[in-house]
Scaffold this motif. Sequence first.
Motif, short mmCIF file in Angstrom:
data_model
loop_
_atom_site.label_atom_id
_atom_site.label_comp_id
_atom_site.label_asym_id
_atom_site.label_seq_id
_atom_site.Cartn_x
_atom_site.Cartn_y
_atom_site.Cartn_z
N PRO A 115 -4.90 -2.49 6.73
CA PRO A 115 -5.49 -1.45 5.88
C PRO A 115 -6.34 -0.45 6.65
O PRO A 115 -6.41 0.73 6.28
N GLN A 174 0.82 -1.21 0.00
CA GLN A 174 0.00 0.00 0.00
C GLN A 174 0.85 1.26 0.00
O GLN A 174 0.38 2.34 0.36
N LYS A 178 -10.39 -3.20 1.43
CA LYS A 178 -9.72 -2.01 0.88
C LYS A 178 -10.40 -1.55 -0.40
O LYS A 178 -10.69 -0.36 -0.57
#
Length: 598
Positions: free
Chosen positions: A522, A170, A472
Amino acid sequence: MPVEFQMLLTFIVLGGVFLAFIKEWLPNDLVALCGLAILLGTGVLSDSDLGEIFSNPAPMTIGAMFILAESLTRTGAIDWIAHRFEKWAGNSLTRAVIILALIVVPLSAFMNNTPVVIVFLPVLMSFARSTGLKASKLLIPLSFLSILGGTITLIGTSTNLLVSGLSKQQGQPAFGIFEISGLGLVYAAVGSCYLFFIGRHLLPDRDTVSSLLDAEDTRKFVSAVEIPYASPLIGESLIAHPLFSNRKRTIVYEVLRHGLRVENIPLDAITLEERDVLLFRATSKQLAEIQAAKGVVMIHRKSNLTESGAEQAEEVKTVEAIIGPQSQLIGRSVRQSNIRRRYGIVVAAVHRKGTNLREGYQDVKLAFGDTLLLEGPVQSIMKLSQEGSFLSLNEALMQPHLKSKVFTAIAILAAVVLVSALGILSITSAAVIGAVMVVLTGCLEIRKAYQAIEWNVLFLIYGMLGVGLAMKNTGGAEWVAMNVIGLMPDSGPLVILAAIYFLSFVLTELVTNNAVAILMTPIAISIAASMEVDPRPFLVAIMFAASASFITPIGYQTNTYVYGAGGYRFSDFLKVGVPLSLILWLTSVLLIPRFWPF
């Protein structure tokens, strides 16, 4: 499909997965894969998402570390250190806890903590028997110290590698192998001090399953008798007869009738008939009693014995054994497993959830962590052990080590750590190369390398990576983040950090730690983005909290191993683990911002 509906469906799948974890309806890895399959089948996840899931480097790294850890176990590197423990500890419980911490914490920092616990379990059981100390005073500290050691480096536990891999995917900077070591050392020191000064005084003084044996049962023998013509035993119940009752500790293994095994009648339901042949286990004193008894004739010819090949007066052994996570015995009762008929081994007792079962255990479904008391010929027990059905708590049954390769295995692991610490290779590349090298150099057979990988853990991770990616992609993680912040609108990042840590370690006690790490990462990154702060403190909190499983015996695999072996009850973990968890929570919240400012 509208994004809002995809988010709702993801939350439904997530809720179902968590419920199935808690209720234990199915194995955890299968539950996670079912969640992934539903998300793929409904279109929430696409083929490209599946490629992203399997491109995550964390599972590959974890699999390679399983192989490296097994090479150290197989060559005897850990075993050599473990056996120094008995010499250094003497006969003192106080010294034993100190030495245990000094050995187990550093070991667990550089390898998976499960093999560390597996190697030390028979050593500590032997130490307890030889010194008269209770194993229950040592086994919870063993598990907890291994968990604390795993927080010192990135490779110490799979949750660290997962959080690092997910955060890198990420867009976050990669974690260095020693980046968390400063906090990890403090964390381990605080936990070790608690166990030494407070925790060990809260531990029970309780017997293990081996205490069910009579003191005189030091040597046992297999022998056989025949029921002759006109014997007064004809028509009597086998188990009820004084010669062969459990009260006398004379255990019958097999009954032959007309030259064939009696397969269709349980031992406790057999009525003796003329010419029945009984194969049994007894002490030398009991052998003499049986030989002098009326109604039976001792058999002295090998040809008259059973297919198991047990000879007259063959010495047998009594061992404690723990059902492992991949055992073929899981989900089957003692009676269904046919251990007695297949191996000539009797299950004399079962320890389950703090209770030692001597009667009625034959139909209890066996589960991971159950401790069995096995009695039978040494070769038969070793054969069953080598099939991976259980972990023996008796050192005499441990597999021989490849001692000539011990320094090779240590050097390979050291090289993996060094090249990844210097940034020459990523931890994934270094670990994979190291795993290949231990096989090429003969430290580990290729077959043993495949067996060393806990495939159920890897498939659990892949399944949960899918659920996490769906959170996500659908905006579920961001929605959770915004609601967390909305519940505490005037709170600063320190309060949010405390909340993330607390939620993570509570969830870890209910479901698997890897699942918690995957789901919380996340969310933590989304929370940090919303607050416009660095997500690194939150990620570190998840690493430590997801490993901090001290409250229940089911939250972490090492706890499950010691649960049955130490004769513990569920409440023992609560009594020792709750204060430790709260102390470490406070320690982490105070120190994380000092190492990683917001």
